[in-house]
Write a protein that holds these residues in place. Sequence first.
Motif, mmCIF file in Angstrom:
data_model
loop_
_atom_site.group_PDB
_atom_site.id
_atom_site.type_symbol
_atom_site.label_atom_id
_atom_site.label_comp_id
_atom_site.label_asym_id
_atom_site.label_seq_id
_atom_site.Cartn_x
_atom_site.Cartn_y
_atom_site.Cartn_z
ATOM 1 N N TYR A 233 -35.961 -78.070 16.395
ATOM 2 C CA TYR A 233 -36.531 -78.388 15.100
ATOM 3 C C TYR A 233 -35.807 -77.736 13.923
ATOM 4 O O TYR A 233 -35.647 -78.365 12.865
ATOM 5 C CB TYR A 233 -38.007 -78.008 15.083
ATOM 6 N N ASN A 234 -35.376 -76.501 14.074
ATOM 7 C CA ASN A 234 -34.658 -75.859 12.973
ATOM 8 C C ASN A 234 -33.353 -76.594 12.664
ATOM 9 O O ASN A 234 -33.028 -76.846 11.500
ATOM 10 C CB ASN A 234 -34.358 -74.395 13.302
ATOM 11 N N GLU A 235 -32.615 -76.925 13.706
ATOM 12 C CA GLU A 235 -31.344 -77.627 13.507
ATOM 13 C C GLU A 235 -31.610 -79.026 12.954
ATOM 14 O O GLU A 235 -30.854 -79.517 12.109
ATOM 15 C CB GLU A 235 -30.584 -77.712 14.836
ATOM 16 N N PRO B 134 -31.517 -70.001 19.365
ATOM 17 C CA PRO B 134 -32.738 -69.217 19.601
ATOM 18 C C PRO B 134 -33.472 -68.887 18.305
ATOM 19 O O PRO B 134 -32.856 -68.639 17.274
ATOM 20 C CB PRO B 134 -32.203 -67.949 20.284
ATOM 21 N N SER B 135 -34.788 -68.938 18.395
ATOM 22 C CA SER B 135 -35.630 -68.579 17.253
ATOM 23 C C SER B 135 -36.980 -68.137 17.793
ATOM 24 O O SER B 135 -37.296 -68.362 18.966
ATOM 25 C CB SER B 135 -35.810 -69.771 16.305
ATOM 26 N N VAL B 136 -37.786 -67.533 16.937
ATOM 27 C CA VAL B 136 -39.101 -67.047 17.358
ATOM 28 C C VAL B 136 -39.957 -68.211 17.854
ATOM 29 O O VAL B 136 -40.571 -68.144 18.924
ATOM 30 C CB VAL B 136 -39.798 -66.305 16.204
ATOM 31 N N LYS B 137 -40.009 -69.284 17.082
ATOM 32 C CA LYS B 137 -40.855 -70.412 17.482
ATOM 33 C C LYS B 137 -40.347 -71.081 18.750
ATOM 34 O O LYS B 137 -41.138 -71.561 19.569
ATOM 35 C CB LYS B 137 -40.972 -71.418 16.334
ATOM 36 N N ALA B 138 -39.032 -71.133 18.931
ATOM 37 C CA ALA B 138 -38.486 -71.718 20.156
ATOM 38 C C ALA B 138 -38.947 -70.918 21.369
ATOM 39 O O ALA B 138 -39.367 -71.497 22.391
ATOM 40 C CB ALA B 138 -36.963 -71.752 20.088
ATOM 41 N N SER C 161 -41.463 -80.313 33.556
ATOM 42 C CA SER C 161 -40.135 -79.756 33.837
ATOM 43 C C SER C 161 -39.137 -80.148 32.760
ATOM 44 O O SER C 161 -38.299 -79.337 32.337
ATOM 45 C CB SER C 161 -39.639 -80.244 35.203
ATOM 46 N N PHE C 162 -39.220 -81.399 32.308
ATOM 47 C CA PHE C 162 -38.292 -81.880 31.290
ATOM 48 C C PHE C 162 -38.486 -81.126 29.977
ATOM 49 O O PHE C 162 -37.515 -80.726 29.330
ATOM 50 C CB PHE C 162 -38.484 -83.381 31.077
ATOM 51 N N ILE C 163 -39.737 -80.929 29.583
ATOM 52 C CA ILE C 163 -40.010 -80.226 28.328
ATOM 53 C C ILE C 163 -39.563 -78.770 28.419
ATOM 54 O O ILE C 163 -38.992 -78.227 27.460
ATOM 55 C CB ILE C 163 -41.506 -80.321 27.969
ATOM 56 N N ILE C 164 -39.799 -78.139 29.551
ATOM 57 C CA ILE C 164 -39.317 -76.769 29.735
ATOM 58 C C ILE C 164 -37.800 -76.726 29.588
ATOM 59 O O ILE C 164 -37.242 -75.826 28.964
ATOM 60 C CB ILE C 164 -39.754 -76.218 31.111
ATOM 61 N N GLY C 165 -37.117 -77.719 30.153
ATOM 62 C CA GLY C 165 -35.670 -77.797 30.016
ATOM 63 C C GLY C 165 -35.247 -77.951 28.573
ATOM 64 O O GLY C 165 -34.268 -77.325 28.130
ATOM 65 N N GLN C 166 -35.969 -78.764 27.813
ATOM 66 C CA GLN C 166 -35.651 -78.935 26.396
ATOM 67 C C GLN C 166 -35.831 -77.620 25.637
ATOM 68 O O GLN C 166 -34.953 -77.203 24.867
ATOM 69 C CB GLN C 166 -36.548 -80.004 25.778
ATOM 70 N N TYR C 167 -36.968 -76.972 25.843
ATOM 71 C CA TYR C 167 -37.221 -75.712 25.148
ATOM 72 C C TYR C 167 -36.216 -74.634 25.568
ATOM 73 O O TYR C 167 -35.770 -73.830 24.742
ATOM 74 C CB TYR C 167 -38.647 -75.227 25.422
ATOM 75 N N GLY C 168 -35.880 -74.609 26.859
ATOM 76 C CA GLY C 168 -34.905 -73.631 27.336
ATOM 77 C C GLY C 168 -33.536 -73.843 26.707
ATOM 78 O O GLY C 168 -32.852 -72.881 26.356
ATOM 79 N N ARG C 169 -33.129 -75.100 26.563
ATOM 80 C CA ARG C 169 -31.845 -75.410 25.915
ATOM 81 C C ARG C 169 -31.825 -74.892 24.484
ATOM 82 O O ARG C 169 -30.842 -74.293 24.036
ATOM 83 C CB ARG C 169 -31.620 -76.923 25.934
ATOM 84 N N VAL C 170 -32.917 -75.124 23.741
ATOM 85 C CA VAL C 170 -32.970 -74.666 22.352
ATOM 86 C C VAL C 170 -32.891 -73.143 22.292
ATOM 87 O O VAL C 170 -32.182 -72.577 21.447
ATOM 88 C CB VAL C 170 -34.253 -75.164 21.656
ATOM 89 N N CYS C 171 -33.584 -72.473 23.194
ATOM 90 C CA CYS C 171 -33.544 -71.005 23.216
ATOM 91 C C CYS C 171 -32.135 -70.496 23.520
ATOM 92 O O CYS C 171 -31.745 -69.417 23.057
ATOM 93 C CB CYS C 171 -34.526 -70.462 24.252
ATOM 94 N N TYR D 292 -28.299 -87.800 12.948
ATOM 95 C CA TYR D 292 -28.042 -86.567 13.687
ATOM 96 C C TYR D 292 -29.269 -85.649 13.627
ATOM 97 O O TYR D 292 -29.596 -84.975 14.612
ATOM 98 C CB TYR D 292 -26.820 -85.871 13.112
ATOM 99 N N GLY D 293 -29.939 -85.637 12.498
ATOM 100 C CA GLY D 293 -31.180 -84.882 12.394
ATOM 101 C C GLY D 293 -32.247 -85.418 13.327
ATOM 102 O O GLY D 293 -32.953 -84.652 13.990
ATOM 103 N N LEU D 294 -32.367 -86.748 13.419
ATOM 104 C CA LEU D 294 -33.328 -87.364 14.335
ATOM 105 C C LEU D 294 -32.984 -87.055 15.789
ATOM 106 O O LEU D 294 -33.876 -86.883 16.631
ATOM 107 C CB LEU D 294 -33.362 -88.874 14.115
ATOM 108 N N TYR D 295 -31.692 -86.992 16.072
ATOM 109 C CA TYR D 295 -31.228 -86.628 17.419
ATOM 110 C C TYR D 295 -31.735 -85.234 17.800
ATOM 111 O O TYR D 295 -32.268 -85.025 18.892
ATOM 112 C CB TYR D 295 -29.703 -86.681 17.429
ATOM 113 N N HIS D 296 -31.626 -84.287 16.891
ATOM 114 C CA HIS D 296 -32.107 -82.933 17.179
ATOM 115 C C HIS D 296 -33.640 -82.889 17.257
ATOM 116 O O HIS D 296 -34.194 -82.106 18.040
ATOM 117 C CB HIS D 296 -31.597 -81.954 16.126
ATOM 118 N N LEU D 297 -34.305 -83.717 16.474
ATOM 119 C CA LEU D 297 -35.765 -83.783 16.576
ATOM 120 C C LEU D 297 -36.186 -84.209 17.965
ATOM 121 O O LEU D 297 -37.114 -83.646 18.544
ATOM 122 C CB LEU D 297 -36.320 -84.785 15.552
#
Length: 288
Positions: free
Chosen positions: A38-40, A246-250, A232-242, A28-33
Amino acid sequence: EAEHVIAISDTLKWIDQPPASPESRYAYGLYHLRLKDYNEALRWLLFAAEDGITAAFFDIGECLHRNLIDISVFSQQLPDADNCFKRAYNFYTHTAAKDSTALFRLGYMQRYGLGCLQDTSAAFALFLKIQAMHANLVPDDFNITCNYSIEGSGVSSTADICKLPLGDACYELALYYLNGLTPVEKNIPKGRALLKNASDFHNAEALLLDFELFGQDYSAYEYQDDIRELYSFIIGQYGRVCDIHPSVKAYERLIAMYENGYPGDEGQRKSDFALKAKPLYKKMEALK
């Protein structure tokens, strides 16, 4: 598309089977990676390490060494990255199972001197060995798709093959040739060919680096569609985490994507894209 499929299939799996064992907590940790949460990821990797999953120390070391996590959101004292890598190196040196993941992690630690003495030649040999282990695989083997319908998303085939470290090994080999690292001489064409291999085998960093090094003239860039889809995919990933964690680094990562500009955009389009970062600053400051 394939990375989207992996995210869908893994998410459905974890909804149906929440992590309960040490092994599943590690997975599950690898899934979040993979989702760049990253925090989760670190929370679950720490749980797994406490439960005796020694392999988790490699991933914990990576989160800390690469400064991926917001230390302030963790109430407990976090381990030292170097100690994590030392435990991981000892584990993978003595484990009987020398699959490609174990070999890649050993090679990676040797390449960068993480938890062990740096040995670029030994690392190079391990990366080559991983290539040989998966010499039967071709890019089409990694083209996993979804059959979208009102009933749900059906995955065309198992996505586990996309998680093999073949792309990561090709990426590291590319860096050898691009930089002329011992034991090879600098060879830009060969290095770039390996970046393409790495990208085909699901290493996103490879295409980003290729674009950085060889995409200055966007009109002549060979992989325009690929880099735009990846961006676009990476932006989607970062947007989902935010949105969900949400975190400062996200927010910093998402802001950087907007401000760096969308591949191929110029002038007003580039300026308008950068403006998408503006409201994120306020949200980020609220977390400090």
